[in-house]
Design an enzyme around this catalytic site. Structure first.
Site, PDB file in Angstrom:
ATOM      1  N   HIS A  43      -3.948 -30.277 -85.486  1.00  0.00           N
ATOM      2  CA  HIS A  43      -4.335 -31.688 -85.340  1.00  0.00           C
ATOM      3  C   HIS A  43      -3.985 -32.227 -83.966  1.00  0.00           C
ATOM      4  O   HIS A  43      -2.831 -32.479 -83.653  1.00  0.00           O
ATOM      5  CB  HIS A  43      -3.693 -32.565 -86.424  1.00  0.00           C
ATOM      6  CG  HIS A  43      -4.438 -33.848 -86.649  1.00  0.00           C
ATOM      7  ND1 HIS A  43      -5.544 -33.951 -87.484  1.00  0.00           N
ATOM      8  CD2 HIS A  43      -4.272 -35.080 -86.116  1.00  0.00           C
ATOM      9  CE1 HIS A  43      -6.000 -35.187 -87.465  1.00  0.00           C
ATOM     10  NE2 HIS A  43      -5.251 -35.896 -86.637  1.00  0.00           N
ATOM     11  N   GLU A 148     -11.066 -36.333 -89.953  1.00  0.00           N
ATOM     12  CA  GLU A 148      -9.926 -37.054 -90.532  1.00  0.00           C
ATOM     13  C   GLU A 148     -10.433 -38.362 -91.124  1.00  0.00           C
ATOM     14  O   GLU A 148     -10.817 -39.275 -90.392  1.00  0.00           O
ATOM     15  CB  GLU A 148      -8.871 -37.333 -89.456  1.00  0.00           C
ATOM     16  CG  GLU A 148      -7.680 -38.099 -90.014  1.00  0.00           C
ATOM     17  CD  GLU A 148      -6.541 -38.230 -89.019  1.00  0.00           C
ATOM     18  OE1 GLU A 148      -6.813 -38.383 -87.811  1.00  0.00           O
ATOM     19  OE2 GLU A 148      -5.379 -38.187 -89.453  1.00  0.00           O
ATOM     20  N   HIS A 175      -7.973 -41.306 -94.716  1.00  0.00           N
ATOM     21  CA  HIS A 175      -7.025 -41.697 -93.667  1.00  0.00           C
ATOM     22  C   HIS A 175      -6.062 -42.689 -94.332  1.00  0.00           C
ATOM     23  O   HIS A 175      -5.585 -42.418 -95.440  1.00  0.00           O
ATOM     24  CB  HIS A 175      -7.732 -42.261 -92.420  1.00  0.00           C
ATOM     25  CG  HIS A 175      -6.779 -42.386 -91.268  1.00  0.00           C
ATOM     26  ND1 HIS A 175      -6.417 -43.578 -90.711  1.00  0.00           N
ATOM     27  CD2 HIS A 175      -6.055 -41.442 -90.616  1.00  0.00           C
ATOM     28  CE1 HIS A 175      -5.508 -43.368 -89.761  1.00  0.00           C
ATOM     29  NE2 HIS A 175      -5.276 -42.082 -89.683  1.00  0.00           N
ATOM     30  N   HIS A 226      -2.141 -37.521 -95.416  1.00  0.00           N
ATOM     31  CA  HIS A 226      -2.561 -38.922 -95.628  1.00  0.00           C
ATOM     32  C   HIS A 226      -2.862 -39.297 -97.077  1.00  0.00           C
ATOM     33  O   HIS A 226      -2.977 -40.487 -97.384  1.00  0.00           O
ATOM     34  CB  HIS A 226      -3.786 -39.316 -94.785  1.00  0.00           C
ATOM     35  CG  HIS A 226      -3.510 -39.540 -93.346  1.00  0.00           C
ATOM     36  ND1 HIS A 226      -2.861 -40.657 -92.879  1.00  0.00           N
ATOM     37  CD2 HIS A 226      -3.780 -38.781 -92.251  1.00  0.00           C
ATOM     38  CE1 HIS A 226      -2.753 -40.584 -91.552  1.00  0.00           C
ATOM     39  NE2 HIS A 226      -3.293 -39.443 -91.152  1.00  0.00           N
ATOM     40  N   HIS A 247      -1.316 -32.119 -90.724  1.00  0.00           N
ATOM     41  CA  HIS A 247      -0.302 -32.751 -89.850  1.00  0.00           C
ATOM     42  C   HIS A 247       0.631 -33.632 -90.673  1.00  0.00           C
ATOM     43  O   HIS A 247       0.516 -34.845 -90.686  1.00  0.00           O
ATOM     44  CB  HIS A 247      -0.962 -33.516 -88.696  1.00  0.00           C
ATOM     45  CG  HIS A 247      -1.910 -34.624 -89.090  1.00  0.00           C
ATOM     46  ND1 HIS A 247      -2.997 -34.440 -89.901  1.00  0.00           N
ATOM     47  CD2 HIS A 247      -1.931 -35.948 -88.764  1.00  0.00           C
ATOM     48  CE1 HIS A 247      -3.640 -35.593 -90.058  1.00  0.00           C
ATOM     49  NE2 HIS A 247      -3.012 -36.536 -89.387  1.00  0.00           N
ATOM     50  N   ASP A 360      -0.263 -33.398 -83.945  1.00  0.00           N
ATOM     51  CA  ASP A 360      -0.768 -34.777 -83.873  1.00  0.00           C
ATOM     52  C   ASP A 360      -0.668 -35.340 -82.453  1.00  0.00           C
ATOM     53  O   ASP A 360      -0.637 -36.562 -82.272  1.00  0.00           O
ATOM     54  CB  ASP A 360      -0.035 -35.685 -84.874  1.00  0.00           C
ATOM     55  CG  ASP A 360      -0.909 -36.818 -85.395  1.00  0.00           C
ATOM     56  OD1 ASP A 360      -2.060 -36.955 -84.917  1.00  0.00           O
ATOM     57  OD2 ASP A 360      -0.450 -37.578 -86.261  1.00  0.00           O
TER      58      ASP A 360
END
Ligand code: ZN
Length: 430
Positions: A43, A148, A175, A226, A247, A360
């Site tokens: 990510h 994402e 997300h 998420h 991530h 990330d």
């Protein structure tokens, strides 16, 4: 002064030198292991960073310039030894309100394609395990794409399949917003965060289950970063392939809803999946979270009044909220070795095959001191070796665990080749 050594001593020294070559020092060993390894980072928010800097249709080539984004550019990817970065096709939650999520995802996907096309010597478009291994032997960086935010498919199986054909190889199901078919863990940093407001389906809806199964059929990796706790449960039940977190880090070490509990990590691992460690200071260090939570409580009244004032203007509302949060004093970053603590935690509770890197970079405001940008990644290799992990185990963490997981997802897809495309839909039946 020339001292003459007795001949017998010289001979003994020569024999010892032949039997044991000079010990390779740790830094040299780490450099060798890192250079030979496949290094996957699942990510990196490079497209969003470039889009914010230039707009979607400008300066794609800029990724080659030093400092192209805050954390990533081709020279620093090279220095960091990165073989396979996933550039996130990140669709902000706001698009679920304004519309245009699918179009935005198409634009960012196209932007990544443009970047790769502009740098054919350095970058290679990749969409499979074989593509990644080939790029490594060619000395190119294999660039992959993951969506994402599941709202990008706008509740359409046709759109999902279209994205697969464009080379998208994973999708983070949500997300920070709950979409029409999957619950999110939510925007946990907001001053008015209440997880209950995100629990709409209590996991996946029926359509959400169908999305996961269609991703299995296509060979698109299912990403649980998420999503809510209930969604993780439903995904683990619905998916016919292993799943991963692209991530996320360990909740045992930093208690935020975006991190995974030990139980979740163990169940993801038991199914053949991997947890890719996010290096945001808040994800790594509880003290950073506590500091941030206190700062958020302080701006709660302003936050709520902005939400009320712009309740009918989502774009403006987001701009004003971002401005308020950006005005807060910057969170003090933690130490980079905490990232290695998280890697070791996963190894301890779920085994050495269950962990990898999902930094990330470009999506986080607070990388730790010492891992400020992507060129610093070889430090992780050196620290893992210093802590006594074998070279084989280090190679697993750097990329082989991820490749093993990706290969299983590809195998499941091949095994489902005879299955027809899903006709599931959220629209009422005519
Ligand atoms: Zn994210």
């Amino acid at each position: 002064m020339n001292v003459k050594l007795p001949l017998v001593l010289i001979a003994a020294g020569a024999v010892a030198a032949a039997a044991a070559p000079p010990a390779e020092d740790l830094a040299a060993r780490a450099a060798r292991v890192h250079k030979d390894a496949i290094v996957a980072d699942t990510h990196e928010d490079v497209p969003e960073a470039l889009e914010q800097k230039w707009g979607a249709y400008a300066n794609w080539h800029d990724i080659g310039e030093p400092g192209a984004t805050e954390h990533v550019d081709i020279p620093r990817l090279r220095e960091g030894g990165v073989t396979a970065p996933f550039f996130a096709v990140y669709v902000p939650a706001i698009y679920a309100e304004t519309g245009g999520a699918g179009r935005y995802a198409l634009e960012l996907s196209d932007m990544v394609d443009g970047m790769v096309a502009s740098h054919p010597k350095e970058l290679a478009a990749a969409a499979s395990v074989a593509d990644i291994r080939r790029a490594k032997t060619e000395g190119r960086i294999a660039v992959l794409k993951g969506i994402e935010g599941g709202h990008a498919i706008e509740d359409s199986m046709g759109a999902l399949r279209g994205f697969y054909r464009l080379g998208i190889r994973y999708m983070t199901l949500t997300h920070t917003n709950t979409n029409h078919w999957a619950d999110s863990a939510g925007n946990f940093f907001a001053p008015d965060y209440d997880p209950a407001t995100y629990q709409v389906h209590h996991g996946l809806s029926d359509f959400g289950g169908a999305v996961v199964r269609e991703m299995n059929r296509l060979g698109m990796m299912v990403d649980v970063s998420h999503v809510s706790t209930e969604t993780v449960d439903d995904v683990l039940e619905a998916s016919r392939a292993p799943v991963f977190a692209s991530h996320s880090s360990c909740r045992a070490l930093s208690d935020i809803p975006r991190n995974l509990t030990d139980d979740q990590i163990q169940r993801i691992a038991a199914k053949g999946g991997v947890v890719m460690i996010n290096i945001s200071s808040a994800f790594l260090d509880q003290a950073v979270v506590d500091h941030w939570t206190a700062a958020m409580a302080g701006i709660r009244p302003q936050y709520l009044s902005i939400k009320e004032q712009y309740k009918d203007d989502p774009k403006r509302r987001q701009e004003e909220l971002d401005k308020l949060i950006k005005g807060l004093p910057k969170r003090a970053p933690t130490d980079w070795k905490k990232a290695v603590d998280h890697i070791e935690h996963v190894i301890r509770i779920a085994g050495p095959d269950a962990v990898g890197l999902g930094t990330d970079f470009d999506g986080i405001p607070d990388p730790p001191t010492g891992l400020e940008e992507v060129s610093k990644l070889p430090r992780i290799t050196e620290e893992l070796l210093r802590r006594g992990h074998s070279e084989e185990e280090v190679r697993k963490v750097l990329g082989e665990n991820f490749l093993g997981f990706f290969a299983k997802v590809e195998e499941v897809s091949h095994s489902l080749a005879a299955e027809p495309p899903s006709l599931a839909s959220t629209s009422p039946k005519p």
